[in-house]
Design an enzyme around this catalytic site. Structure first.
Site, PDB file in Angstrom:
ATOM      1  N   LYS A 119       0.832  -1.209   0.000  1.00 27.31           N
ATOM      2  CA  LYS A 119       0.000   0.000   0.000  1.00 27.31           C
ATOM      3  C   LYS A 119       0.870   1.265   0.000  1.00 27.31           C
ATOM      4  O   LYS A 119       0.632   2.200  -0.764  1.00 27.31           O
ATOM      5  CB  LYS A 119      -0.916   0.002   1.224  1.00 27.31           C
ATOM      6  N   ASP A 137      -6.411   1.576   1.202  1.00 26.67           N
ATOM      7  CA  ASP A 137      -6.310   1.753   2.657  1.00 26.67           C
ATOM      8  C   ASP A 137      -7.674   1.459   3.273  1.00 26.67           C
ATOM      9  O   ASP A 137      -8.597   1.011   2.588  1.00 26.67           O
ATOM     10  CB  ASP A 137      -5.812   3.164   2.996  1.00 26.67           C
TER      11      ASP A 137
END
Ligand code: SF4
Length: 213
Positions: A119, A137
């Site tokens: 991420k 997220d």
């Protein structure tokens, strides 16, 4: 599904026409460290901390040599502070010792840095290098699941792949930001603003639970 995507993306354009990353940074490593620090906390809090951190330790050499207890004090308010302080020092050390102080571009290398996962690399790619990527997220995950763009049990990687398949590659970075900001300011985990939301008609979450809000 295509119609659903265009309805959602058009609404995001209306609501958030100029999305931008809310983390403050001034170069490659400052963004990478800021994203790493943002785990389990808010960007606003990270910005307060990084202002102090990068003022006191204005380059990678200084961060590498920083006093560990002082780093812990600086990042204390972000939670998980021992780990985060360790990550800062270690990232600085690796970048200085192995990469001449420059953040490498290769995902395989970036993901070996402490505290840096897929991420974080996706955020770094899209924001700093302008390489198309979609970071999933907690906000992106929640919004996608509420709108049933993915099954309720989909992993973050499955969500990322689904979004990549359904959104034009040149829009990935922008759409990621819009989804994050939509989740942060409109479709919050607690008390989402469903009454004003124009996605009510296609929102699974609203149909199931939101009507009583
Ligand atoms: S209707 Fe509510 S839960 Fe659904 S997308 Fe809009 S704000 Fe989120």
């Amino acid at each position: 599904m295509k119609k659903k995507y265009s309805e959602i993306l058009n609404y995001l354009d209306e609501l958030l026409p100029n999305p931008h990353c809310e983390l403050h940074y001034f170069n490659d490593y400052s963004l990478l460290i800021a994203v790493m620090l943002s785990a389990q906390t808010t960007d606003a809090r990270v910005n307060i901390v990084t202002k102090e951190l990068f003022t006191k330790y204005p380059n990678l050499e200084a961060l590498k040599e920083a006093n560990f207890n002082d780093l812990k004090d600086i990042v204390h308010s972000l939670g998980n502070y021992t780990k985060k302080a360790f990550n800062i020092k270690e990232i600085a050390r690796i970048l200085v010792d192995n990469y001449d102080g420059i953040v490498p571009k290769e995902r395989e290398i970036l993901e070996t840095l402490p505290g840096i996962g897929r991420k974080t690399v996706n955020v770094y790619y899209a924001e700093y290098l302008k390489i198309p990527a979609i970071a999933v997220d907690t906000h992106v995950e929640r919004v996608c699941k509420r709108l049933k763009l993915v099954p309720a049990k989909a992993s973050v990687l499955e969500i990322e792949k689904t979004l990549m398949k359904n959104i034009l590659e040149e829009q990935w970075g922008r759409r990621h930001l819009q989804l994050v900001l939509f989740g942060r300011y409109y479709c919050q985990a607690k008390n989402p603003s469903c009454q004003e939301c124009q996605l009510k008609d296609i929102c699974y979450f609203y149909k199931k639970k939101g009507k009583k809000n």
